[in-house]
Design a protein around this motif. Structure first.
Motif, PDB file in Angstrom:
ATOM      1  N   GLY A  96      -0.001  10.290   5.263  1.00  0.00           N
ATOM      2  CA  GLY A  96      -0.316   8.899   4.925  1.00  0.00           C
ATOM      3  C   GLY A  96       0.940   8.071   4.718  1.00  0.00           C
ATOM      4  O   GLY A  96       1.034   6.921   5.141  1.00  0.00           O
ATOM      5  N   LEU A  97       1.943   8.676   4.083  1.00  0.00           N
ATOM      6  CA  LEU A  97       3.208   7.974   3.864  1.00  0.00           C
ATOM      7  C   LEU A  97       3.936   7.728   5.175  1.00  0.00           C
ATOM      8  O   LEU A  97       4.497   6.654   5.395  1.00  0.00           O
ATOM      9  CB  LEU A  97       4.091   8.765   2.903  1.00  0.00           C
ATOM     10  CG  LEU A  97       3.533   8.933   1.492  1.00  0.00           C
ATOM     11  CD1 LEU A  97       4.429   9.841   0.673  1.00  0.00           C
ATOM     12  CD2 LEU A  97       3.379   7.594   0.819  1.00  0.00           C
ATOM     13  N   VAL A 108       0.845  -1.201   0.000  1.00  0.00           N
ATOM     14  CA  VAL A 108       0.000   0.000   0.000  1.00  0.00           C
ATOM     15  C   VAL A 108       0.878   1.248   0.000  1.00  0.00           C
ATOM     16  O   VAL A 108       0.590   2.227  -0.694  1.00  0.00           O
ATOM     17  CB  VAL A 108      -0.974  -0.016   1.205  1.00  0.00           C
ATOM     18  CG1 VAL A 108      -1.699   1.308   1.351  1.00  0.00           C
ATOM     19  CG2 VAL A 108      -1.982  -1.144   1.053  1.00  0.00           C
ATOM     20  N   GLY A 109       1.981   1.205   0.760  1.00  0.00           N
ATOM     21  CA  GLY A 109       2.929   2.312   0.751  1.00  0.00           C
ATOM     22  C   GLY A 109       3.503   2.549  -0.642  1.00  0.00           C
ATOM     23  O   GLY A 109       3.664   3.693  -1.075  1.00  0.00           O
ATOM     24  N   THR A 110       3.800   1.461  -1.354  1.00  0.00           N
ATOM     25  CA  THR A 110       4.287   1.580  -2.732  1.00  0.00           C
ATOM     26  C   THR A 110       3.274   2.305  -3.602  1.00  0.00           C
ATOM     27  O   THR A 110       3.619   3.216  -4.361  1.00  0.00           O
ATOM     28  CB  THR A 110       4.570   0.180  -3.325  1.00  0.00           C
ATOM     29  OG1 THR A 110       5.554  -0.467  -2.536  1.00  0.00           O
ATOM     30  CG2 THR A 110       5.047   0.267  -4.754  1.00  0.00           C
ATOM     31  N   TYR A 155       1.416   7.173  -6.329  1.00  0.00           N
ATOM     32  CA  TYR A 155       0.313   8.121  -6.503  1.00  0.00           C
ATOM     33  C   TYR A 155       0.775   9.546  -6.195  1.00  0.00           C
ATOM     34  O   TYR A 155       0.397  10.494  -6.871  1.00  0.00           O
ATOM     35  CB  TYR A 155      -0.869   7.733  -5.612  1.00  0.00           C
ATOM     36  CG  TYR A 155      -2.091   8.588  -5.854  1.00  0.00           C
ATOM     37  CD1 TYR A 155      -2.850   8.424  -7.007  1.00  0.00           C
ATOM     38  CD2 TYR A 155      -2.453   9.566  -4.946  1.00  0.00           C
ATOM     39  CE1 TYR A 155      -3.955   9.214  -7.251  1.00  0.00           C
ATOM     40  CE2 TYR A 155      -3.559  10.359  -5.169  1.00  0.00           C
ATOM     41  CZ  TYR A 155      -4.306  10.184  -6.320  1.00  0.00           C
ATOM     42  OH  TYR A 155      -5.398  10.961  -6.553  1.00  0.00           O
ATOM     43  N   ASN A 156       1.604   9.689  -5.157  1.00  0.00           N
ATOM     44  CA  ASN A 156       2.143  11.008  -4.827  1.00  0.00           C
ATOM     45  C   ASN A 156       3.097  11.507  -5.901  1.00  0.00           C
ATOM     46  O   ASN A 156       3.249  12.715  -6.087  1.00  0.00           O
ATOM     47  CB  ASN A 156       2.860  10.972  -3.476  1.00  0.00           C
ATOM     48  CG  ASN A 156       1.912  11.133  -2.316  1.00  0.00           C
ATOM     49  OD1 ASN A 156       1.107  12.048  -2.311  1.00  0.00           O
ATOM     50  ND2 ASN A 156       1.981  10.243  -1.366  1.00  0.00           N
ATOM     51  N   THR A 194      -4.644  14.369   3.450  1.00  0.00           N
ATOM     52  CA  THR A 194      -4.845  13.550   4.646  1.00  0.00           C
ATOM     53  C   THR A 194      -4.179  12.194   4.541  1.00  0.00           C
ATOM     54  O   THR A 194      -3.239  11.902   5.258  1.00  0.00           O
ATOM     55  CB  THR A 194      -6.348  13.365   4.923  1.00  0.00           C
ATOM     56  OG1 THR A 194      -6.973  12.880   3.735  1.00  0.00           O
ATOM     57  CG2 THR A 194      -6.978  14.657   5.369  1.00  0.00           C
ATOM     58  N   LEU A 195      -4.657  11.350   3.648  1.00  0.00           N
ATOM     59  CA  LEU A 195      -4.137   9.987   3.588  1.00  0.00           C
ATOM     60  C   LEU A 195      -3.109   9.805   2.481  1.00  0.00           C
ATOM     61  O   LEU A 195      -2.160   9.043   2.619  1.00  0.00           O
ATOM     62  CB  LEU A 195      -5.283   8.994   3.413  1.00  0.00           C
ATOM     63  CG  LEU A 195      -4.928   7.532   3.594  1.00  0.00           C
ATOM     64  CD1 LEU A 195      -4.338   7.299   4.979  1.00  0.00           C
ATOM     65  CD2 LEU A 195      -6.151   6.661   3.418  1.00  0.00           C
TER      66      LEU A 195
END
Length: 196
Positions: A136-137, A114-116, A121-122, A130-131
């Protein structure tokens, strides 16, 4: 921070996070967490073995979270064996700790994947603050690090405090008693620990 530099940093972080997830998946599947040597105490006492004679009574094994293999020796030649934790060793090991190690390993894999996704996405999307933004990271990195630490601590306590290697060596052994001589953590344990 310039937009291009931000993309490069997030892409590198996403790639590193993905490599970490692959490393943990690989570590889970291999029997290279612990390498142990053990002595056939019963046989060595029967013949009063000492010095070089003790080599005939030394066995070794290596195991991971799901399976393992080794060789038992009690003066009568080598007897290879294979073990699997599920379902074979459920009565011999501390099941709650072992299941928690597997559970936190799965959470570690999921959180790094999910972090990947969030890093990528960032890098290429327009994240919400927020997330999907830095908070979120940070949260996902903290969850991954915490799970990696818990896996390391729980497995080390299972091995050292609950004498896991001895329980495995003595599993389904009615006649002989085996005593652990040495244990060392091998590749997969350090690989999982390295992804904290």
């Amino acid at each position: 921070m310039p937009n291009q530099q931000k993309k490069v940093i997030f892409c590198m972080a996403g790639a590193l996070s993905f490599v970490c997830a692959l490393g943990v998946v690989t570590a889970l599947g291999t029997p290279l967490w612990i390498k142990a040597t053990f002595l056939c105490k019963t046989g060595a006492l029967l013949v009063n073995a000492s010095g070089q004679e003790l080599d005939k009574f030394m066995g070794e094994m290596q195991y991971g979270l799901f399976r393992g293999e080794g060789v038992r020796q009690c003066g009568l030649g080598a007897r290879p064996f294979r073990i699997s934790f599920f379902p074979d060793l459920l009565k011999a090991i501390p099941v709650s700790i072992h299941v928690n190690v597997v559970l936190f390993s799965v959470i570690l894999i999921v959180s790094t994947l999910v972090g990947t996704a969030f890093f990528m996405y960032n890098a290429f999307g327009k994240p919400f603050e927020t997330l999907h933004g830095p908070l979120g990271l940070y949260l996902l990195s903290f969850i991954s690090g915490s799970c990696g630490c818990l896996v390391t601590i729980l497995f080390a306590s299972e091995v050292k405090i609950h004498h896991l290697s001895e329980k495995i060596a003595n599993y389904k052994e009615g006649t002989y008693v085996y005593k652990t001589q040495s244990e060392k953590y091998t590749t997969s344990f350090w690989l999982t620990k390295g992804h904290n």
